[in-house]
Design a protein around this motif. Structure first.
Motif, PDB file in Angstrom:
ATOM      1  N   ASN A  10       0.853  -1.184   0.000  1.00  0.00           N
ATOM      2  CA  ASN A  10       0.000   0.000   0.000  1.00  0.00           C
ATOM      3  C   ASN A  10       0.886   1.230   0.000  1.00  0.00           C
ATOM      4  O   ASN A  10       1.779   1.354   0.831  1.00  0.00           O
ATOM      5  N   VAL A  11       0.628   2.142  -0.938  1.00  0.00           N
ATOM      6  CA  VAL A  11       1.408   3.369  -1.036  1.00  0.00           C
ATOM      7  C   VAL A  11       0.497   4.549  -0.726  1.00  0.00           C
ATOM      8  O   VAL A  11      -0.488   4.778  -1.435  1.00  0.00           O
ATOM      9  N   ARG A  12       0.817   5.274   0.339  1.00  0.00           N
ATOM     10  CA  ARG A  12       0.044   6.463   0.696  1.00  0.00           C
ATOM     11  C   ARG A  12       0.404   7.585  -0.274  1.00  0.00           C
ATOM     12  O   ARG A  12       1.574   7.825  -0.547  1.00  0.00           O
ATOM     13  N   VAL A  13      -0.618   8.248  -0.830  1.00  0.00           N
ATOM     14  CA  VAL A  13      -0.411   9.292  -1.823  1.00  0.00           C
ATOM     15  C   VAL A  13      -1.151  10.564  -1.412  1.00  0.00           C
ATOM     16  O   VAL A  13      -2.084  10.522  -0.610  1.00  0.00           O
ATOM     17  N   ALA A  14      -0.714  11.687  -1.968  1.00  0.00           N
ATOM     18  CA  ALA A  14      -1.384  12.959  -1.694  1.00  0.00           C
ATOM     19  C   ALA A  14      -2.785  12.944  -2.290  1.00  0.00           C
ATOM     20  O   ALA A  14      -3.750  13.385  -1.659  1.00  0.00           O
ATOM     21  N   SER A  15      -2.906  12.447  -3.508  1.00  0.00           N
ATOM     22  CA  SER A  15      -4.203  12.331  -4.174  1.00  0.00           C
ATOM     23  C   SER A  15      -4.186  11.127  -5.096  1.00  0.00           C
ATOM     24  O   SER A  15      -3.238  10.941  -5.852  1.00  0.00           O
ATOM     25  N   LYS A  16      -5.228  10.345  -5.030  1.00  0.00           N
ATOM     26  CA  LYS A  16      -5.307   9.164  -5.897  1.00  0.00           C
ATOM     27  C   LYS A  16      -6.046   9.462  -7.199  1.00  0.00           C
ATOM     28  O   LYS A  16      -6.135   8.620  -8.067  1.00  0.00           O
ATOM     29  N   ASN A  17      -6.530  10.686  -7.337  1.00  0.00           N
ATOM     30  CA  ASN A  17      -7.263  11.069  -8.541  1.00  0.00           C
ATOM     31  C   ASN A  17      -6.354  11.085  -9.760  1.00  0.00           C
ATOM     32  O   ASN A  17      -5.260  11.633  -9.727  1.00  0.00           O
ATOM     33  N   GLY A  18      -6.811  10.465 -10.833  1.00  0.00           N
ATOM     34  CA  GLY A  18      -6.101  10.485 -12.093  1.00  0.00           C
ATOM     35  C   GLY A  18      -4.905   9.566 -12.187  1.00  0.00           C
ATOM     36  O   GLY A  18      -4.181   9.604 -13.179  1.00  0.00           O
ATOM     37  N   TRP A  19      -4.687   8.731 -11.207  1.00  0.00           N
ATOM     38  CA  TRP A  19      -3.506   7.863 -11.237  1.00  0.00           C
ATOM     39  C   TRP A  19      -3.523   6.912 -12.435  1.00  0.00           C
ATOM     40  O   TRP A  19      -2.482   6.571 -12.972  1.00  0.00           O
ATOM     41  N   GLU A  20      -4.729   6.527 -12.885  1.00  0.00           N
ATOM     42  CA  GLU A  20      -4.835   5.578 -13.994  1.00  0.00           C
ATOM     43  C   GLU A  20      -4.285   6.148 -15.296  1.00  0.00           C
ATOM     44  O   GLU A  20      -3.886   5.398 -16.184  1.00  0.00           O
ATOM     45  N   ASP A  21      -4.266   7.478 -15.428  1.00  0.00           N
ATOM     46  CA  ASP A  21      -3.809   8.123 -16.655  1.00  0.00           C
ATOM     47  C   ASP A  21      -2.355   8.568 -16.575  1.00  0.00           C
ATOM     48  O   ASP A  21      -1.854   9.187 -17.509  1.00  0.00           O
ATOM     49  N   ASN A  22      -1.683   8.268 -15.478  1.00  0.00           N
ATOM     50  CA  ASN A  22      -0.289   8.676 -15.301  1.00  0.00           C
ATOM     51  C   ASN A  22       0.608   7.756 -16.132  1.00  0.00           C
ATOM     52  O   ASN A  22       0.676   6.554 -15.894  1.00  0.00           O
ATOM     53  N   LYS A  23       1.296   8.324 -17.130  1.00  0.00           N
ATOM     54  CA  LYS A  23       2.081   7.519 -18.073  1.00  0.00           C
ATOM     55  C   LYS A  23       3.183   6.703 -17.406  1.00  0.00           C
ATOM     56  O   LYS A  23       3.309   5.510 -17.694  1.00  0.00           O
ATOM     57  N   PRO A  24       4.022   7.277 -16.522  1.00  0.00           N
ATOM     58  CA  PRO A  24       5.059   6.438 -15.892  1.00  0.00           C
ATOM     59  C   PRO A  24       4.483   5.253 -15.104  1.00  0.00           C
ATOM     60  O   PRO A  24       5.051   4.156 -15.134  1.00  0.00           O
ATOM     61  N   ILE A  25       3.358   5.459 -14.442  1.00  0.00           N
ATOM     62  CA  ILE A  25       2.733   4.359 -13.697  1.00  0.00           C
ATOM     63  C   ILE A  25       2.200   3.307 -14.673  1.00  0.00           C
ATOM     64  O   ILE A  25       2.430   2.107 -14.503  1.00  0.00           O
ATOM     65  N   LYS A  26       1.501   3.750 -15.717  1.00  0.00           N
ATOM     66  CA  LYS A  26       0.985   2.811 -16.712  1.00  0.00           C
ATOM     67  C   LYS A  26       2.116   2.023 -17.366  1.00  0.00           C
ATOM     68  O   LYS A  26       1.996   0.818 -17.583  1.00  0.00           O
ATOM     69  N   ASP A  27       3.217   2.707 -17.652  1.00  0.00           N
ATOM     70  CA  ASP A  27       4.343   2.038 -18.317  1.00  0.00           C
ATOM     71  C   ASP A  27       4.960   0.945 -17.453  1.00  0.00           C
ATOM     72  O   ASP A  27       5.223  -0.157 -17.929  1.00  0.00           O
ATOM     73  N   ILE A  28       5.206   1.244 -16.171  1.00  0.00           N
ATOM     74  CA  ILE A  28       5.858   0.241 -15.321  1.00  0.00           C
ATOM     75  C   ILE A  28       4.913  -0.922 -15.006  1.00  0.00           C
ATOM     76  O   ILE A  28       5.335  -2.071 -14.961  1.00  0.00           O
ATOM     77  N   VAL A  29       3.627  -0.635 -14.840  1.00  0.00           N
ATOM     78  CA  VAL A  29       2.667  -1.716 -14.608  1.00  0.00           C
ATOM     79  C   VAL A  29       2.598  -2.614 -15.840  1.00  0.00           C
ATOM     80  O   VAL A  29       2.624  -3.847 -15.723  1.00  0.00           O
ATOM     81  N   GLY A  30       2.558  -2.015 -17.025  1.00  0.00           N
ATOM     82  CA  GLY A  30       2.538  -2.793 -18.267  1.00  0.00           C
ATOM     83  C   GLY A  30       3.785  -3.640 -18.435  1.00  0.00           C
ATOM     84  O   GLY A  30       3.712  -4.802 -18.836  1.00  0.00           O
ATOM     85  N   LYS A  31       4.934  -3.058 -18.103  1.00  0.00           N
ATOM     86  CA  LYS A  31       6.211  -3.780 -18.211  1.00  0.00           C
ATOM     87  C   LYS A  31       6.190  -5.044 -17.353  1.00  0.00           C
ATOM     88  O   LYS A  31       6.534  -6.137 -17.813  1.00  0.00           O
ATOM     89  N   TYR A  32       5.782  -4.892 -16.087  1.00  0.00           N
ATOM     90  CA  TYR A  32       5.817  -6.045 -15.190  1.00  0.00           C
ATOM     91  C   TYR A  32       4.675  -7.024 -15.435  1.00  0.00           C
ATOM     92  O   TYR A  32       4.836  -8.225 -15.214  1.00  0.00           O
ATOM     93  N   ALA A  33       3.541  -6.547 -15.913  1.00  0.00           N
ATOM     94  CA  ALA A  33       2.457  -7.463 -16.272  1.00  0.00           C
ATOM     95  C   ALA A  33       2.904  -8.354 -17.425  1.00  0.00           C
ATOM     96  O   ALA A  33       2.654  -9.565 -17.427  1.00  0.00           O
ATOM     97  N   THR A  34       3.611  -7.771 -18.382  1.00  0.00           N
ATOM     98  CA  THR A  34       4.150  -8.542 -19.497  1.00  0.00           C
ATOM     99  C   THR A  34       5.209  -9.526 -19.007  1.00  0.00           C
ATOM    100  O   THR A  34       5.249 -10.684 -19.447  1.00  0.00           O
ATOM    101  N   GLN A  35       6.047  -9.069 -18.086  1.00  0.00           N
ATOM    102  CA  GLN A  35       7.102  -9.944 -17.546  1.00  0.00           C
ATOM    103  C   GLN A  35       6.497 -11.162 -16.852  1.00  0.00           C
ATOM    104  O   GLN A  35       6.985 -12.277 -17.013  1.00  0.00           O
ATOM    105  N   LEU A  36       5.450 -10.952 -16.073  1.00  0.00           N
ATOM    106  CA  LEU A  36       4.804 -12.076 -15.385  1.00  0.00           C
ATOM    107  C   LEU A  36       4.075 -12.981 -16.362  1.00  0.00           C
ATOM    108  O   LEU A  36       4.028 -14.201 -16.167  1.00  0.00           O
ATOM    109  N   GLY A  37       3.484 -12.399 -17.397  1.00  0.00           N
ATOM    110  CA  GLY A  37       2.776 -13.177 -18.415  1.00  0.00           C
ATOM    111  C   GLY A  37       1.712 -14.069 -17.815  1.00  0.00           C
ATOM    112  O   GLY A  37       0.943 -13.654 -16.947  1.00  0.00           O
ATOM    113  N   ASP A  38       1.700 -15.312 -18.265  1.00  0.00           N
ATOM    114  CA  ASP A  38       0.708 -16.283 -17.781  1.00  0.00           C
ATOM    115  C   ASP A  38       1.125 -16.930 -16.467  1.00  0.00           C
ATOM    116  O   ASP A  38       0.407 -17.762 -15.937  1.00  0.00           O
ATOM    117  N   ASN A  39       2.302 -16.564 -15.945  1.00  0.00           N
ATOM    118  CA  ASN A  39       2.807 -17.173 -14.712  1.00  0.00           C
ATOM    119  C   ASN A  39       2.423 -16.399 -13.461  1.00  0.00           C
ATOM    120  O   ASN A  39       2.905 -16.718 -12.380  1.00  0.00           O
TER     121      ASN A  39
END
Length: 81
Positions: A10-39
């Motif tokens: 859990n990461v405490r943040v100043a505001s959770k609004n709009g986090w889904e559209d944050n490019k660096p967050i989307k990029d790193i989540v996509g990178k690791y989701a791909t790395q995990l793949g079906d495993n």
């Protein structure tokens, strides 16, 4: 059905609004989701009741999951603190 280890960070943040559209967050989540793949799986979401971003990772390798969750948490802290 194989049970895999899970990590929840859990990461405490100043505001959770709009986090889904944050490019660096989307990029790193996509990178690791791909790395995990079906495993494994990765879930990143805002808490419904607190100013938190919750990061859940599941897969066969506990050490890898800890690294993934911490890397994502670091980007979330940097972007939303």
């Amino acid at each position: 059905m194989t049970k895999y280890p899970q990590i929840l960070v859990n990461v405490r943040v100043a505001s959770k609004n709009g986090w889904e559209d944050n490019k660096p967050i989307k990029d790193i989540v996509g990178k690791y989701a791909t790395q995990l793949g079906d495993n494994g799986q990765l879930l990143v979401r805002a808490s419904g009741t607190e100013p938190l971003i919750r990061i859940m990772a599941e897969g066969p390798d506990q050490a890898e999951l800890e690294e993934i969750a911490e890397q994502i948490a670091e980007v979330v802290r940097k972007e939303l603190a």
